[in-house]
Design a protein around this motif. Sequence first.
Motif, PDB file in Angstrom:
ATOM      1  N   THR A  91       0.837  -1.192   0.000  1.00  0.00           N
ATOM      2  CA  THR A  91       0.000   0.000   0.000  1.00  0.00           C
ATOM      3  C   THR A  91       0.874   1.244   0.000  1.00  0.00           C
ATOM      4  O   THR A  91       2.073   1.175   0.265  1.00  0.00           O
ATOM      5  CB  THR A  91      -0.895   0.064   1.255  1.00  0.00           C
ATOM      6  OG1 THR A  91      -0.061   0.168   2.408  1.00  0.00           O
ATOM      7  CG2 THR A  91      -1.806  -1.147   1.361  1.00  0.00           C
ATOM      8  N   ASP A  92       0.272   2.388  -0.259  1.00  0.00           N
ATOM      9  CA  ASP A  92       0.969   3.670  -0.103  1.00  0.00           C
ATOM     10  C   ASP A  92       1.240   3.890   1.370  1.00  0.00           C
ATOM     11  O   ASP A  92       0.500   3.400   2.233  1.00  0.00           O
ATOM     12  CB  ASP A  92       0.093   4.820  -0.616  1.00  0.00           C
ATOM     13  CG  ASP A  92      -0.133   4.755  -2.118  1.00  0.00           C
ATOM     14  OD1 ASP A  92       0.727   4.203  -2.824  1.00  0.00           O
ATOM     15  OD2 ASP A  92      -1.163   5.274  -2.572  1.00  0.00           O
ATOM     16  N   GLY A  93       2.290   4.659   1.678  1.00  0.00           N
ATOM     17  CA  GLY A  93       2.589   5.003   3.060  1.00  0.00           C
ATOM     18  C   GLY A  93       1.617   6.056   3.581  1.00  0.00           C
ATOM     19  O   GLY A  93       1.188   6.932   2.832  1.00  0.00           O
ATOM     20  N   ARG A  94       1.259   5.940   4.852  1.00  0.00           N
ATOM     21  CA  ARG A  94       0.373   6.901   5.508  1.00  0.00           C
ATOM     22  C   ARG A  94       1.048   7.391   6.792  1.00  0.00           C
ATOM     23  O   ARG A  94       1.858   6.689   7.381  1.00  0.00           O
ATOM     24  CB  ARG A  94      -0.964   6.252   5.887  1.00  0.00           C
ATOM     25  CG  ARG A  94      -1.777   5.755   4.714  1.00  0.00           C
ATOM     26  CD  ARG A  94      -2.504   6.920   4.050  1.00  0.00           C
ATOM     27  NE  ARG A  94      -3.532   6.472   3.150  1.00  0.00           N
ATOM     28  CZ  ARG A  94      -3.402   6.425   1.842  1.00  0.00           C
ATOM     29  NH1 ARG A  94      -2.287   6.794   1.275  1.00  0.00           N
ATOM     30  NH2 ARG A  94      -4.387   6.022   1.078  1.00  0.00           N
ATOM     31  N   PRO A  95       0.693   8.590   7.264  1.00  0.00           N
ATOM     32  CA  PRO A  95       1.274   9.100   8.507  1.00  0.00           C
ATOM     33  C   PRO A  95       0.935   8.191   9.692  1.00  0.00           C
ATOM     34  O   PRO A  95      -0.126   7.566   9.727  1.00  0.00           O
ATOM     35  CB  PRO A  95       0.621  10.478   8.682  1.00  0.00           C
ATOM     36  CG  PRO A  95       0.139  10.859   7.326  1.00  0.00           C
ATOM     37  CD  PRO A  95      -0.192   9.564   6.624  1.00  0.00           C
ATOM     38  N   HIS A  96       1.828   8.151  10.667  1.00  0.00           N
ATOM     39  CA  HIS A  96       1.623   7.345  11.875  1.00  0.00           C
ATOM     40  C   HIS A  96       0.441   7.875  12.669  1.00  0.00           C
ATOM     41  O   HIS A  96       0.285   9.085  12.848  1.00  0.00           O
ATOM     42  CB  HIS A  96       2.884   7.364  12.740  1.00  0.00           C
ATOM     43  CG  HIS A  96       4.015   6.625  12.119  1.00  0.00           C
ATOM     44  ND1 HIS A  96       4.197   5.280  12.320  1.00  0.00           N
ATOM     45  CD2 HIS A  96       4.994   7.032  11.285  1.00  0.00           C
ATOM     46  CE1 HIS A  96       5.257   4.891  11.633  1.00  0.00           C
ATOM     47  NE2 HIS A  96       5.760   5.935  10.993  1.00  0.00           N
ATOM     48  N   ALA A  97      -0.389   6.956  13.143  1.00  0.00           N
ATOM     49  CA  ALA A  97      -1.551   7.281  13.965  1.00  0.00           C
ATOM     50  C   ALA A  97      -2.034   5.998  14.627  1.00  0.00           C
ATOM     51  O   ALA A  97      -1.560   4.909  14.313  1.00  0.00           O
ATOM     52  CB  ALA A  97      -2.668   7.880  13.102  1.00  0.00           C
ATOM     53  N   GLU A  98      -2.983   6.107  15.551  1.00  0.00           N
ATOM     54  CA  GLU A  98      -3.528   4.933  16.230  1.00  0.00           C
ATOM     55  C   GLU A  98      -4.262   4.027  15.246  1.00  0.00           C
ATOM     56  O   GLU A  98      -4.220   2.817  15.348  1.00  0.00           O
ATOM     57  CB  GLU A  98      -4.479   5.373  17.345  1.00  0.00           C
ATOM     58  CG  GLU A  98      -4.927   4.233  18.259  1.00  0.00           C
ATOM     59  CD  GLU A  98      -6.099   3.410  17.717  1.00  0.00           C
ATOM     60  OE1 GLU A  98      -6.153   2.209  18.020  1.00  0.00           O
ATOM     61  OE2 GLU A  98      -6.925   3.950  16.962  1.00  0.00           O
ATOM     62  N   SER A  99      -4.930   4.630  14.274  1.00  0.00           N
ATOM     63  CA  SER A  99      -5.635   3.887  13.240  1.00  0.00           C
ATOM     64  C   SER A  99      -5.290   4.520  11.892  1.00  0.00           C
ATOM     65  O   SER A  99      -5.369   5.732  11.740  1.00  0.00           O
ATOM     66  CB  SER A  99      -7.150   3.948  13.483  1.00  0.00           C
ATOM     67  OG  SER A  99      -7.837   3.210  12.505  1.00  0.00           O
ATOM     68  N   VAL A 100      -4.902   3.684  10.942  1.00  0.00           N
ATOM     69  CA  VAL A 100      -4.508   4.169   9.619  1.00  0.00           C
ATOM     70  C   VAL A 100      -5.411   3.497   8.588  1.00  0.00           C
ATOM     71  O   VAL A 100      -5.604   2.283   8.631  1.00  0.00           O
ATOM     72  CB  VAL A 100      -3.025   3.846   9.336  1.00  0.00           C
ATOM     73  CG1 VAL A 100      -2.626   4.290   7.949  1.00  0.00           C
ATOM     74  CG2 VAL A 100      -2.132   4.485  10.393  1.00  0.00           C
TER      75      VAL A 100
END
Length: 124
Positions: A91-100
Amino acid sequence: EGGGEGKDGEGEGPREGGPLWRLTVSVRADLPFLPEDIALSLNPMAVTVVRASGLPADYTGTSLKAPYVELAEQCAPVFVRWRALGQECVTDGRPHAESVEWGSRRIFLAGEQPLPELCRRLRE
């Protein structure tokens, strides 16, 4: 890999390095998009990566920074790498968070093979 409680409150809480706890597969079509004989021979299958929940808030466990700041500074964006029917997908990278969330969909042509064989190949 992931952890945390599911959307419906199920789960045991985060487990470091543990396997996925739940996999939901759904299939839907409003109208046939291929003639039946071609659809049967190609056996198209869609897989959607929806989300990862219960992700850790820090990298070292001792950070005094705001949640996810240290991860953003020290680690690559969150992504999912997986294999299905011999193909590797990322997948594409997403910013760090509790839920992505991704909503990333891949289409596979499973071909004409008995259901037990298809299930075995999907487990590999």
